[in-house]
Design a protein around this motif. Structure first.
Motif, PDB file in Angstrom:
ATOM      1  N   LEU A  32      33.675  36.560  48.914  1.00 37.96           N
ATOM      2  CA  LEU A  32      34.655  37.594  49.239  1.00 37.96           C
ATOM      3  C   LEU A  32      35.753  37.085  50.178  1.00 37.96           C
ATOM      4  CD1 LEU A  32      33.283  39.833  47.733  1.00 37.96           C
ATOM      5  CD2 LEU A  32      33.507  41.255  49.755  1.00 37.96           C
ATOM      6  N   TRP A  35      38.361  35.938  47.835  1.00 36.52           N
ATOM      7  CA  TRP A  35      39.008  37.098  47.207  1.00 36.52           C
ATOM      8  C   TRP A  35      39.958  37.775  48.191  1.00 36.52           C
ATOM      9  CZ3 TRP A  35      39.652  38.280  42.411  1.00 36.52           C
ATOM     10  CH2 TRP A  35      38.742  37.842  41.451  1.00 36.52           C
ATOM     11  N   VAL A  39      43.882  38.186  47.588  1.00 41.10           N
ATOM     12  CA  VAL A  39      44.505  39.505  47.435  1.00 41.10           C
ATOM     13  C   VAL A  39      45.491  39.759  48.573  1.00 41.10           C
ATOM     14  CG1 VAL A  39      44.079  41.993  47.419  1.00 41.10           C
ATOM     15  CG2 VAL A  39      42.534  40.458  46.197  1.00 41.10           C
ATOM     16  N   PHE A  40      45.035  39.491  49.798  1.00 38.41           N
ATOM     17  CA  PHE A  40      45.894  39.753  50.956  1.00 38.41           C
ATOM     18  C   PHE A  40      47.122  38.845  50.950  1.00 38.41           C
ATOM     19  CE2 PHE A  40      47.037  38.966  55.428  1.00 38.41           C
ATOM     20  CZ  PHE A  40      47.464  40.243  55.736  1.00 38.41           C
ATOM     21  N   LEU A  43      49.494  39.960  48.393  1.00 37.66           N
ATOM     22  CA  LEU A  43      50.181  41.185  48.822  1.00 37.66           C
ATOM     23  C   LEU A  43      51.279  40.864  49.838  1.00 37.66           C
ATOM     24  CD1 LEU A  43      50.197  44.245  48.513  1.00 37.66           C
ATOM     25  CD2 LEU A  43      48.666  44.380  50.473  1.00 37.66           C
ATOM     26  N   VAL A  46      54.201  39.359  47.844  1.00 37.44           N
ATOM     27  CA  VAL A  46      54.873  40.316  46.964  1.00 37.44           C
ATOM     28  C   VAL A  46      55.661  41.335  47.781  1.00 37.44           C
ATOM     29  CG1 VAL A  46      54.443  42.198  45.362  1.00 37.44           C
ATOM     30  CG2 VAL A  46      53.274  40.036  45.054  1.00 37.44           C
ATOM     31  N   LEU A  47      55.048  41.820  48.872  1.00 36.67           N
ATOM     32  CA  LEU A  47      55.756  42.796  49.708  1.00 36.67           C
ATOM     33  C   LEU A  47      56.969  42.149  50.369  1.00 36.67           C
ATOM     34  CD1 LEU A  47      52.884  44.781  51.475  1.00 36.67           C
ATOM     35  CD2 LEU A  47      54.336  45.534  49.617  1.00 36.67           C
ATOM     36  N   ALA A  51      59.311  44.449  48.560  1.00 39.95           N
ATOM     37  CA  ALA A  51      59.199  45.783  49.158  1.00 39.95           C
ATOM     38  C   ALA A  51      59.873  45.905  50.517  1.00 39.95           C
ATOM     39  CB  ALA A  51      57.736  46.173  49.284  1.00 39.95           C
TER      40      ALA A  51
ATOM     41  N   PRO B  48      33.608  38.888  41.024  1.00 43.58           N
ATOM     42  CA  PRO B  48      34.194  40.060  41.674  1.00 43.58           C
ATOM     43  C   PRO B  48      33.128  41.117  41.938  1.00 43.58           C
ATOM     44  CG  PRO B  48      34.753  40.024  39.357  1.00 43.58           C
ATOM     45  CD  PRO B  48      34.070  38.730  39.643  1.00 43.58           C
ATOM     46  N   THR B  49      33.255  41.771  43.065  1.00 48.38           N
ATOM     47  CA  THR B  49      32.306  42.826  43.429  1.00 48.38           C
ATOM     48  C   THR B  49      33.057  44.147  43.536  1.00 48.38           C
ATOM     49  OG1 THR B  49      32.657  42.575  45.782  1.00 48.38           O
ATOM     50  CG2 THR B  49      30.983  41.160  44.796  1.00 48.38           C
ATOM     51  N   HIS B  51      33.795  45.731  46.178  1.00 47.87           N
ATOM     52  CA  HIS B  51      34.802  45.652  47.234  1.00 47.87           C
ATOM     53  C   HIS B  51      36.031  44.876  46.792  1.00 47.87           C
ATOM     54  CE1 HIS B  51      31.737  46.684  50.605  1.00 47.87           C
ATOM     55  NE2 HIS B  51      32.241  47.746  50.021  1.00 47.87           N
ATOM     56  N   VAL B  52      35.832  43.878  45.940  1.00 45.87           N
ATOM     57  CA  VAL B  52      36.986  43.133  45.426  1.00 45.87           C
ATOM     58  C   VAL B  52      37.858  44.072  44.600  1.00 45.87           C
ATOM     59  CG1 VAL B  52      37.712  41.313  43.864  1.00 45.87           C
ATOM     60  CG2 VAL B  52      35.824  40.908  45.432  1.00 45.87           C
ATOM     61  N   MET B  55      39.620  46.393  46.841  1.00 46.97           N
ATOM     62  CA  MET B  55      40.635  45.638  47.574  1.00 46.97           C
ATOM     63  C   MET B  55      41.885  45.464  46.708  1.00 46.97           C
ATOM     64  SD  MET B  55      39.443  42.529  49.868  1.00 46.97           S
ATOM     65  CE  MET B  55      39.127  41.386  48.567  1.00 46.97           C
ATOM     66  N   LEU B  56      41.667  45.102  45.454  1.00 48.73           N
ATOM     67  CA  LEU B  56      42.786  44.961  44.519  1.00 48.73           C
ATOM     68  C   LEU B  56      43.501  46.302  44.341  1.00 48.73           C
ATOM     69  CD1 LEU B  56      41.237  42.627  41.827  1.00 48.73           C
ATOM     70  CD2 LEU B  56      43.405  42.258  43.003  1.00 48.73           C
ATOM     71  N   ALA B  59      45.591  46.912  47.315  1.00 50.78           N
ATOM     72  CA  ALA B  59      46.792  46.074  47.302  1.00 50.78           C
ATOM     73  C   ALA B  59      47.824  46.646  46.341  1.00 50.78           C
ATOM     74  CB  ALA B  59      46.429  44.645  46.911  1.00 50.78           C
ATOM     75  N   VAL B  62      49.300  49.791  47.884  1.00 46.91           N
ATOM     76  CA  VAL B  62      50.245  49.469  48.962  1.00 46.91           C
ATOM     77  C   VAL B  62      51.562  49.008  48.355  1.00 46.91           C
ATOM     78  CG1 VAL B  62      50.772  47.888  50.852  1.00 46.91           C
ATOM     79  CG2 VAL B  62      48.509  48.897  50.697  1.00 46.91           C
ATOM     80  N   PHE B  63      51.455  48.131  47.371  1.00 46.14           N
ATOM     81  CA  PHE B  63      52.693  47.624  46.768  1.00 46.14           C
ATOM     82  C   PHE B  63      53.484  48.758  46.125  1.00 46.14           C
ATOM     83  CE2 PHE B  63      54.989  46.163  43.018  1.00 46.14           C
ATOM     84  CZ  PHE B  63      55.959  45.433  43.666  1.00 46.14           C
ATOM     85  N   PHE B 123      47.575  47.285  54.402  1.00 44.62           N
ATOM     86  CA  PHE B 123      46.443  46.880  53.565  1.00 44.62           C
ATOM     87  C   PHE B 123      45.135  47.399  54.163  1.00 44.62           C
ATOM     88  CE2 PHE B 123      43.291  43.525  52.381  1.00 44.62           C
ATOM     89  CZ  PHE B 123      43.231  43.833  51.035  1.00 44.62           C
TER      90      PHE B 123
END
Lengths: 187, 284
Positions: A32, A35, A39-40, A43, A46-47, A51, B48-49, B51-52, B55-56, B59, B62-63, B123
């Motif tokens: 994780l 991951w 992801v962060f 983000l 991209v932001l 954005a 992937p779990t 939480h993943v 989380m996506l 994200a 937020v975007f 986030f």
């Protein structure tokens, strides 16, 4: 209700144990981390690109403008201060100059007066001198004419005396003495 | 008598990560499973779990929020209008994070950290809030997620500090200058302080990670435990309605508190990250 919970619990447990899934939130799955970073990080990028600029554009523009205006105001303030200082300096210089001019004028007037007084006095002395000389010459002339008059008068008197009593010894002496004294009366 | 349910087990199960996403009673989504990869000699499962997935989702949300707000703001500005509605709300939130969290705590030159901290705030906020939805789950209630975010914050703090202070200046954050001392005494003190300074560097992100994880998990624990009361005492025929209503009221209260905590913890994480960045930037 009760059985529902038990069913959920048992079903979940069965599914989890079969899959080897974490059974508590305190287990740390290192996969994780990756991951989360993916992801962060995605983000953030991209932001950053799409954005934030439209949201912050107006604010940043305003901030830039305010900053520019502040700098401008500061510059103008400094300039105003400098020109005020310059003015004060010029004023002081003018004041000094004026007082110097005044002093100079006073001095000049004073000198002029002194000069005039001196000149007048000289003229006065000169006039006085001339008057004195004139008086002297007039006096001499008067003396000369007086002597002539006196001789004439004496002669007239003498002739009158001679006509009447020349023969007396006393009279003769009187005339002789008088005549002897005349030249001494000249002065 | 029926077997009493193991409330503790349910609570732990519900707050734990999983390989499946439950939409009970509608069904269950099984996430794909991959073979663990070996990194530095350890097997790391990158499958992937739950939480993943959340989380996506956070994200993406937020975007979408920011993108739509930005578009709306541009449209409003094109008509020379003040921001209003949803876009105005988002703008004020973003500006709050940018001005009152980032700029206020990092100080001069803090604007360049704003995109990072703003992303961090929103986030985390969205991750926190997702746990309050039905079937939802908080990725921030997972120590690995908060740990990874804290490591990101740690790297930002230390690397930006290194570039700002230079190698020698950065070294002084480990071997501090001792004021009022000179010569050998200062050197000894400086070296003696080094372990504490290094520990301090690692304690900060550790505290960030554990604080966020603890707050989010604890909230869920409390809510689920209160719900457990219903199942433990539901058999009492006379009082069961009273118990149900009381519990629901308590859970509602805790839910509202959780809603507040979701914002608060996002704020705290962003604030402390900014404070730590600021501390490093202005270390002398």
């Amino acid at each position: 209700m009760h059985s529902f919970l038990l069913m959920v619990q048992e079903g979940a447990e069965a599914a989890q144990h079969a899959a080897g899934a974490p059974a508590s939130p305190f287990e740390v799955n290192f996969g994780l981390f990756f991951w989360t970073w993916l992801v962060f990080g995605g983000l953030v990028l991209v932001l950053w690109k799409f954005a934030w600029p439209p949201i912050l554009k107006a604010t940043e523009e305003r901030e830039r403008k305010i900053k520019l205006q502040l700098e401008e105001a500061e510059r103008l303030n400094a300039e105003a201060k400098a020109s005020a200082e310059e003015l004060r300096r010029q004023l002081a210089a003018a004041h000094e100059q004026a007082s110097a001019l005044l002093n100079e004028a006073k001095q000049a007037a004073h000198d002029e007066r002194e000069l005039a007084v001196k000149k007048t006095r000289e003229e006065q002395d000169h006039l006085l001198d001339r008057a004195r000389k004139e008086i002297q010459s007039e006096k001499e002339r008067a003396i000369v004419s007086l002597r002539r008059e006196a001789v004439d008068l004496s002669l007239a008197a003498a002739s009158k005396l001679l006509e009447e009593e020349v023969d007396t010894e006393a009279n003769r002496k009187l005339v002789t003495d008088y005549l002897a004294n005349v030249p001494e009366m000249k002065h | 008598m029926m077997q009493a349910p193991d409330i503790g087990e349910v609570v732990l199960h519900h707050t734990a990560d999983a390989w499946t996403i439950d939409f009970y009673p509608l069904g269950q989504i099984h996430l794909p499973r991959w073979e663990p990869v070996h990194m530095f000699g350890y097997p790391v499962n990158l499958s992937p779990t739950k939480h993943v997935v959340f989380m996506l989702l956070a994200a993406v949300l937020v975007f979408l929020t920011m993108w739509l707000a930005g578009r709306s703001l541009q449209r409003q500005r094109a008509h020379e209008k003040a921001p209003k509605g949803f876009a105005g709300l988002i703008e004020s939130l973003v500006l709050f994070v940018r001005n009152d969290i980032v700029a206020a705590n990092i100080g001069h030159g803090g604007e360049k950290f704003a995109p990072f901290v703003m992303t961090l705030f929103f986030f985390i906020l969205y991750c926190n809030l997702l746990g309050m939805l039905p079937w939802g789950s908080s990725p921030t209630g997972n120590l690995a997620v908060t740990g990874a975010l804290a490591i990101a914050a740690f790297l930002t703090i230390e690397i930006s500090g290194f570039f700002k202070l230079g190698p020698v200046g950065y070294l002084h954050t480990i071997f501090p200058k001792v004021p009022g001392m000179g010569g050998t005494g200062a050197l000894v003190m400086s070296v003696a302080m080094a372990p504490i300074e290094v520990l301090g560097k690692f304690v900060k992100p550790f505290a960030l990670a554990v604080r966020l994880f603890g707050n989010m998990t604890a909230g869920h624990f409390v809510i689920l435990s209160l719900f457990g009361i219903i199942f433990l005492f539901g058999e009492l025929a006379i009082w069961n309605w009273a118990i149900g209503i009381t519990t629901a009221a308590l859970v509602l209260g805790i839910m509202l508190l959780e809603l507040f905590v979701a914002f608060l913890q996002a704020y705290v994480f962003a604030l402390l990250t900014s404070v730590f960045i600021g501390l490093m930037q202005h270390e002398h």
